[in-house]
Design a protein around this motif. Sequence first.
Motif, PDB file in Angstrom:
ATOM      1  N   GLY A   1     -38.339  40.523 -34.724  1.00  0.00           N
ATOM      2  CA  GLY A   1     -37.435  40.455 -33.568  1.00  0.00           C
ATOM      3  C   GLY A   1     -36.015  40.167 -34.025  1.00  0.00           C
ATOM      4  O   GLY A   1     -35.673  39.028 -34.332  1.00  0.00           O
TER       5      GLY A   1
ATOM      6  N   GLY B   1     -33.015  39.943 -32.596  1.00  0.00           N
ATOM      7  CA  GLY B   1     -32.142  39.737 -31.437  1.00  0.00           C
ATOM      8  C   GLY B   1     -31.224  38.559 -31.704  1.00  0.00           C
ATOM      9  O   GLY B   1     -30.970  38.212 -32.864  1.00  0.00           O
TER      10      GLY B   1
ATOM     11  N   GLY C   1     -33.008  35.664 -33.662  1.00  0.00           N
ATOM     12  CA  GLY C   1     -33.401  36.159 -34.986  1.00  0.00           C
ATOM     13  C   GLY C   1     -32.201  36.271 -35.912  1.00  0.00           C
ATOM     14  O   GLY C   1     -32.212  35.783 -37.047  1.00  0.00           O
TER      15      GLY C   1
ATOM     16  N   TYR D   1     -38.306  42.706 -39.270  1.00  0.00           N
ATOM     17  CA  TYR D   1     -39.005  43.814 -38.635  1.00  0.00           C
ATOM     18  C   TYR D   1     -38.706  43.673 -37.141  1.00  0.00           C
ATOM     19  O   TYR D   1     -38.745  42.569 -36.598  1.00  0.00           O
ATOM     20  CB  TYR D   1     -40.520  43.713 -38.883  1.00  0.00           C
ATOM     21  CG  TYR D   1     -41.327  44.635 -38.011  1.00  0.00           C
ATOM     22  CD1 TYR D   1     -41.381  46.006 -38.280  1.00  0.00           C
ATOM     23  CD2 TYR D   1     -42.012  44.156 -36.896  1.00  0.00           C
ATOM     24  CE1 TYR D   1     -42.092  46.863 -37.461  1.00  0.00           C
ATOM     25  CE2 TYR D   1     -42.728  45.003 -36.069  1.00  0.00           C
ATOM     26  CZ  TYR D   1     -42.765  46.352 -36.361  1.00  0.00           C
ATOM     27  OH  TYR D   1     -43.466  47.208 -35.536  1.00  0.00           O
ATOM     28  N   SER D   2     -38.347  44.763 -36.478  1.00  0.00           N
ATOM     29  CA  SER D   2     -38.040  44.673 -35.046  1.00  0.00           C
ATOM     30  C   SER D   2     -38.538  45.916 -34.326  1.00  0.00           C
ATOM     31  O   SER D   2     -39.005  46.874 -34.960  1.00  0.00           O
ATOM     32  CB  SER D   2     -36.526  44.496 -34.852  1.00  0.00           C
ATOM     33  OG  SER D   2     -36.259  43.999 -33.561  1.00  0.00           O
TER      34      SER D   2
ATOM     35  N   SER E   1     -36.749  48.081 -32.765  1.00  0.00           N
ATOM     36  CA  SER E   1     -35.926  49.220 -33.216  1.00  0.00           C
ATOM     37  C   SER E   1     -35.469  48.977 -34.653  1.00  0.00           C
ATOM     38  O   SER E   1     -35.085  47.858 -35.013  1.00  0.00           O
ATOM     39  CB  SER E   1     -34.713  49.388 -32.294  1.00  0.00           C
ATOM     40  OG  SER E   1     -33.707  48.470 -32.637  1.00  0.00           O
TER      41      SER E   1
ATOM     42  N   THR F   1     -39.129  35.932 -33.309  1.00  0.00           N
ATOM     43  CA  THR F   1     -37.962  35.744 -32.441  1.00  0.00           C
ATOM     44  C   THR F   1     -37.853  36.918 -31.475  1.00  0.00           C
ATOM     45  O   THR F   1     -36.832  37.596 -31.396  1.00  0.00           O
ATOM     46  CB  THR F   1     -36.681  35.579 -33.292  1.00  0.00           C
ATOM     47  OG1 THR F   1     -36.703  36.548 -34.352  1.00  0.00           O
ATOM     48  CG2 THR F   1     -36.589  34.205 -33.880  1.00  0.00           C
TER      49      THR F   1
ATOM     50  N   ALA G   1     -43.301  38.782 -25.291  1.00  0.00           N
ATOM     51  CA  ALA G   1     -43.777  39.608 -26.414  1.00  0.00           C
ATOM     52  C   ALA G   1     -44.468  38.768 -27.489  1.00  0.00           C
ATOM     53  O   ALA G   1     -45.064  39.325 -28.413  1.00  0.00           O
ATOM     54  CB  ALA G   1     -42.604  40.385 -27.013  1.00  0.00           C
ATOM     55  N   ILE G   2     -44.396  37.421 -27.376  1.00  0.00           N
ATOM     56  CA  ILE G   2     -44.968  36.577 -28.447  1.00  0.00           C
ATOM     57  C   ILE G   2     -46.485  36.796 -28.561  1.00  0.00           C
ATOM     58  O   ILE G   2     -46.999  37.033 -29.660  1.00  0.00           O
ATOM     59  CB  ILE G   2     -44.617  35.084 -28.222  1.00  0.00           C
ATOM     60  CG1 ILE G   2     -43.093  34.889 -28.373  1.00  0.00           C
ATOM     61  CG2 ILE G   2     -45.365  34.185 -29.222  1.00  0.00           C
ATOM     62  CD1 ILE G   2     -42.586  33.503 -27.994  1.00  0.00           C
TER      63      ILE G   2
ATOM     64  N   VAL H   1     -47.419  40.311 -29.981  1.00  0.00           N
ATOM     65  CA  VAL H   1     -47.100  40.413 -31.423  1.00  0.00           C
ATOM     66  C   VAL H   1     -48.111  39.589 -32.216  1.00  0.00           C
ATOM     67  O   VAL H   1     -48.616  40.019 -33.255  1.00  0.00           O
ATOM     68  CB  VAL H   1     -45.642  39.963 -31.712  1.00  0.00           C
ATOM     69  CG1 VAL H   1     -45.394  39.856 -33.214  1.00  0.00           C
ATOM     70  CG2 VAL H   1     -44.634  40.919 -31.095  1.00  0.00           C
TER      71      VAL H   1
ATOM     72  N   CYS I   1     -39.778  30.645 -31.181  1.00  0.00           N
ATOM     73  CA  CYS I   1     -38.621  29.825 -30.805  1.00  0.00           C
ATOM     74  C   CYS I   1     -38.520  29.609 -29.303  1.00  0.00           C
ATOM     75  O   CYS I   1     -37.455  29.257 -28.791  1.00  0.00           O
ATOM     76  CB  CYS I   1     -37.337  30.475 -31.316  1.00  0.00           C
ATOM     77  SG  CYS I   1     -37.230  30.462 -33.108  1.00  0.00           S
TER      78      CYS I   1
ATOM     79  N   GLY J   1     -38.667  27.936 -25.677  1.00  0.00           N
ATOM     80  CA  GLY J   1     -38.509  26.573 -25.187  1.00  0.00           C
ATOM     81  C   GLY J   1     -39.711  26.117 -24.383  1.00  0.00           C
ATOM     82  O   GLY J   1     -40.131  24.968 -24.462  1.00  0.00           O
TER      83      GLY J   1
ATOM     84  N   HIS K   1     -37.630  25.133 -31.428  1.00  0.00           N
ATOM     85  CA  HIS K   1     -36.706  25.603 -30.389  1.00  0.00           C
ATOM     86  C   HIS K   1     -35.327  24.971 -30.523  1.00  0.00           C
ATOM     87  O   HIS K   1     -35.195  23.746 -30.527  1.00  0.00           O
ATOM     88  CB  HIS K   1     -37.295  25.245 -29.007  1.00  0.00           C
ATOM     89  CG  HIS K   1     -36.396  25.584 -27.868  1.00  0.00           C
ATOM     90  ND1 HIS K   1     -35.772  24.624 -27.092  1.00  0.00           N
ATOM     91  CD2 HIS K   1     -35.994  26.783 -27.373  1.00  0.00           C
ATOM     92  CE1 HIS K   1     -35.050  25.228 -26.165  1.00  0.00           C
ATOM     93  NE2 HIS K   1     -35.163  26.518 -26.310  1.00  0.00           N
TER      94      HIS K   1
ATOM     95  N   LEU L   1     -29.971  25.109 -27.282  1.00  0.00           N
ATOM     96  CA  LEU L   1     -28.644  25.730 -27.344  1.00  0.00           C
ATOM     97  C   LEU L   1     -28.706  27.085 -26.641  1.00  0.00           C
ATOM     98  O   LEU L   1     -29.726  27.777 -26.743  1.00  0.00           O
ATOM     99  CB  LEU L   1     -28.320  25.956 -28.832  1.00  0.00           C
ATOM    100  CG  LEU L   1     -26.901  26.298 -29.229  1.00  0.00           C
ATOM    101  CD1 LEU L   1     -25.999  25.082 -29.042  1.00  0.00           C
ATOM    102  CD2 LEU L   1     -26.854  26.738 -30.693  1.00  0.00           C
TER     103      LEU L   1
ATOM    104  N   VAL M   1     -27.921  30.645 -26.960  1.00  0.00           N
ATOM    105  CA  VAL M   1     -27.598  31.538 -28.086  1.00  0.00           C
ATOM    106  C   VAL M   1     -27.208  32.876 -27.479  1.00  0.00           C
ATOM    107  O   VAL M   1     -28.055  33.670 -27.083  1.00  0.00           O
ATOM    108  CB  VAL M   1     -28.809  31.681 -29.042  1.00  0.00           C
ATOM    109  CG1 VAL M   1     -28.459  32.524 -30.260  1.00  0.00           C
ATOM    110  CG2 VAL M   1     -29.313  30.310 -29.480  1.00  0.00           C
TER     111      VAL M   1
ATOM    112  N   ARG N   1     -25.237  37.578 -31.259  1.00  0.00           N
ATOM    113  CA  ARG N   1     -25.962  37.784 -32.523  1.00  0.00           C
ATOM    114  C   ARG N   1     -25.147  37.357 -33.745  1.00  0.00           C
ATOM    115  O   ARG N   1     -25.710  36.915 -34.742  1.00  0.00           O
ATOM    116  CB  ARG N   1     -26.307  39.272 -32.681  1.00  0.00           C
ATOM    117  CG  ARG N   1     -27.378  39.746 -31.720  1.00  0.00           C
ATOM    118  CD  ARG N   1     -27.667  41.230 -31.915  1.00  0.00           C
ATOM    119  NE  ARG N   1     -28.764  41.628 -31.031  1.00  0.00           N
ATOM    120  CZ  ARG N   1     -29.451  42.751 -31.163  1.00  0.00           C
ATOM    121  NH1 ARG N   1     -29.166  43.606 -32.118  1.00  0.00           N
ATOM    122  NH2 ARG N   1     -30.423  43.027 -30.323  1.00  0.00           N
TER     123      ARG N   1
END
Length: 282
Positions: A7, A9, A12, A30-31, A33, A65, A70-71, A74, A91, A93, A114, A117, A119, A122
């Motif tokens: 991930g 993003g 990540g 690895y992501s 895209s 990430t 999606a966690i 994956v 990560c 929360g 976590h 913050l 974020v 990127r």
Amino acid sequence: MKVGFVGAGKVGFSLGKFLSDAHVNISGYYSRSLHSAKEAAIFTNSKVFNDLSTLIYESDAVFLTVPDDAIAPVWESMKKLPISEKMICHCSGSLSSRIFSDIEKLGAYGFSIHPLLAVSDRYVSYQNFSNALFTIEGSAEKLDFMRSFLVQAGINLTVINADAKVRYHASAVIASNLVVALIKTAEDELIKCGFTEDNLQKALAPLITLNVSKVLSMGPEKALTGPIERCDLGTVQKHLDILDESSKEIYTSLSKKALEIAKKKHTEYDYSKIEKLLSERE
Ligand SMILES: NC(=O)c1ccc[n+]([C@@H]2O[C@H](COP(=O)([O-])OP(=O)(O)OC[C@H]3O[C@@H](n4cnc5c(N)ncnc54)[C@H](OP(=O)(O)O)[C@@H]3O)[C@@H](O)[C@H]2O)c1
């Protein structure tokens, strides 16, 4: 320890860059895209991976990430791969490490780590990581190991109970996202008073920033001022009479919290009339 990311993003990129600047060996990304993975790899001076299995093979710790939804999917894909002895982290929360179902049977170790913050970028947000507090929970066997690894990399860390994660995340939302909503409520009311987009910020900035720094340095009791704290029934009544329903709802429920603080601050005052007024307005 070699750290890889699934991930590429905002988190990540940011965590990878922060750790890489702290001389942690980043295996790469690895992501969904290839484009995002490539950009993250360039930013962190690491590698781009075309498949999940090679990233896992080349990493000792893997951070998922990806968005919260999606966690689990994956993780289901990772479970089919050789992951023995790997540290598997996400990560989120609100989610705990329990989302890594059957991880012990597979010989791996799961954590939720976590950053408290927002974020938002990127490429820039990693600069705030050294000031943020991170929470960690997960595998009892490797918790100390993972903690000291992150602390050595310059991360401020505190341990949280897995059962507390949803409440903890709700409180972070109150302190962050809902403060944005509260400020917007004040802006909407000021616009009704004739303020323009141009001078809204001028009007609110000193009020908000000084107030926040006071609460943080002195605590809520010393920082609280205003009609509730002064036990000024007439003013509170007039505010409730003028506000529209949605602003009134916010005003009333937060005034009840302010009242709790005021009662501790001034045990000599009789707040019963204000208390009654606020409960009638529910
Ligand atoms: N943003 C924050 O303020 C913040 C703060 C603390 C914690 N978190 C947590 O950090 C995690 C990531 O959030 P984020 O804000 O970084 O999200 P994000 O910017 O949307 O990034 C998520 C990345 O995951 C990739 N992705 C999505 N589905 C995937 C899949 N099935 N397989 C592989 N990659 C996939 C996407 O890749 P592509 O770009 O390749 O499409 C996207 O770049 C979440 O658990 C979130 O709760 C976020």
